[in-house]
Write a protein that holds these residues in place. Structure first.
Motif, PDB file in Angstrom:
ATOM      1  N   UNK A  21       0.851  -1.185   0.000  1.00 52.96           N
ATOM      2  CA  UNK A  21       0.000   0.000   0.000  1.00 52.96           C
ATOM      3  C   UNK A  21       0.890   1.240   0.000  1.00 52.96           C
ATOM      4  N   UNK A  22       0.733   2.146  -0.970  1.00 48.41           N
ATOM      5  CA  UNK A  22       1.559   3.357  -0.998  1.00 48.41           C
ATOM      6  C   UNK A  22       1.368   4.179   0.276  1.00 48.41           C
ATOM      7  N   UNK A  23       2.486   4.646   0.849  1.00 47.05           N
ATOM      8  CA  UNK A  23       2.466   5.432   2.078  1.00 47.05           C
ATOM      9  C   UNK A  23       2.703   6.911   1.789  1.00 47.05           C
ATOM     10  N   UNK A  24       2.159   7.781   2.636  1.00 43.97           N
ATOM     11  CA  UNK A  24       2.436   9.214   2.482  1.00 43.97           C
ATOM     12  C   UNK A  24       3.926   9.535   2.544  1.00 43.97           C
ATOM     13  N   UNK A  25       4.691   8.764   3.339  1.00 43.06           N
ATOM     14  CA  UNK A  25       6.128   9.030   3.454  1.00 43.06           C
ATOM     15  C   UNK A  25       6.841   8.914   2.113  1.00 43.06           C
ATOM     16  N   UNK A  26       6.316   8.060   1.239  1.00 44.06           N
ATOM     17  CA  UNK A  26       6.960   7.850  -0.054  1.00 44.06           C
ATOM     18  C   UNK A  26       6.789   9.062  -0.963  1.00 44.06           C
ATOM     19  N   UNK A  27       5.858   9.948  -0.642  1.00 48.24           N
ATOM     20  CA  UNK A  27       5.719  11.176  -1.425  1.00 48.24           C
ATOM     21  C   UNK A  27       6.973  12.042  -1.324  1.00 48.24           C
ATOM     22  N   UNK A  28       7.728  11.893  -0.231  1.00 50.78           N
ATOM     23  CA  UNK A  28       9.000  12.626  -0.124  1.00 50.78           C
ATOM     24  C   UNK A  28       9.974  12.160  -1.207  1.00 50.78           C
ATOM     25  N   UNK A  29       9.943  10.890  -1.541  1.00 50.02           N
ATOM     26  CA  UNK A  29      10.797  10.356  -2.599  1.00 50.02           C
ATOM     27  C   UNK A  29      10.414  10.962  -3.947  1.00 50.02           C
ATOM     28  N   UNK A  30       9.129  11.047  -4.202  1.00 52.05           N
ATOM     29  CA  UNK A  30       8.638  11.639  -5.458  1.00 52.05           C
ATOM     30  C   UNK A  30       9.028  13.115  -5.540  1.00 52.05           C
TER      31      UNK A  30
END
Length: 278
Positions: A93-102
């Motif tokens: 499940x995509x996490x909000x934390x991964x938006x930092x990577x984007x």
């Protein structure tokens, strides 16, 4: 629904009934998906009647949530960077934390040229699809070792109309594109050490291969970093999501790269490692 609160079959009683079994937030969200209504309607129409089919769906979903099944697998959807992504138990499940990577990728990607990007371990395709959606010149290779995950990702690419600029390939890390060259490589790889305790809804439902890296949690990084160095173009970027407590190890692993930077998440934890090929 079997309680007195649920028998009337109105939105208001259904919310109260669900909130007695799961969290109020989860109850409302499940009811929204079961009825196809938005949050405003649920709040402002407590006397609206539910159909028998909607009641049956809601009852089933509440039972699944009580067993700790992630709500995203129940509804089949998760928002990521403003885009709705279909998710199944085949993908993390995509996490909000991964938006930092984007966001780190956006800050380093060329806007006026066809940036070649590889997303390693694409899962639902959230990272690859978001990059293609926001960077109209980008060409993205989305790689994963799971055919089931790639099928989910392809569907998301079609949904967001970027399938013409995202290639989906079955691959062990970067092996399938070893003869190609890229401007940027991004990855949210497995980084949980084996034996680490996780919440039941993560441990019992999300794909183990997308979570656990090995005894130390660093095993995938140790393989991926040298592969990335081989196929990145000069001045190309490697961007990695990292786990809690992995800052020091990644700093050593990326010691031979230029412009090494770590980006913290909203809790002040180093979450993304950025390094540029010399």
């Amino acid at each position: 629904m079997t309680s007195d609160a649920g028998k009337s079959g109105t939105i208001g009683s259904a919310v109260a009934y669900g909130a007695a079994r799961v969290s109020a937030r989860d109850a409302e969200l499940l009811l929204r998906y079961a009825t196809g209504r938005d949050k405003a309607f649920i709040i402002t129409h407590p006397d609206a009647e539910l159909t028998k089919e909607q009641q049956a769906t809601y009852e089933e979903w509440l039972t699944r949530r009580e067993r700790h099944e992630p709500i995203q697998y129940i509804t089949g959807e998760q928002e990521f960077y403003g885009l709705a992504m279909r998710v199944t138990p085949a993908v993390l499940i995509p996490r909000p934390e991964t938006e930092h990577l984007v966001e780190a990728a956006f800050a380093r990607a060329a806007r006026d040229s066809a940036t070649r990007i590889a997303d390693v371990g694409t899962g639902s395709g959230a990272i690859a699809i978001t990059l293609a959606h926001k960077l109209p010149q980008a060409q993205v290779a989305a790689l994963d070792s799971s055919q089931a995950a790639l099928a989910v990702a392809r569907g998301n690419a079609e949904r967001h109309k970027v399938a013409d600029r995202v290639r989906f390939m079955k691959s062990d890390l970067l092996r399938a594109v070893a003869k190609e060259r890229f401007d940027m490589i991004v990855s949210n790889p497995p980084y949980v050490p084996e034996g680490e305790e996780l919440e039941p809804q993560v441990r019992d439902y999300e794909p183990q291969a997308a979570l656990f890296a090995g005894p130390t949690g660093l095993e995938v990084y140790q393989r991926l970093v040298p592969q990335a160095r081989e196929i990145l173009l000069p001045q190309g970027w490697l961007l990695l999501e990292i786990g809690h407590g992995q800052f020091d190890a990644l700093a050593v692993l990326l010691g031979g790269w230029n412009n090494l930077q770590f980006i913290e998440d909203l809790q002040g934890i180093p979450r993304v490692a950025c390094a540029q090929k010399r």
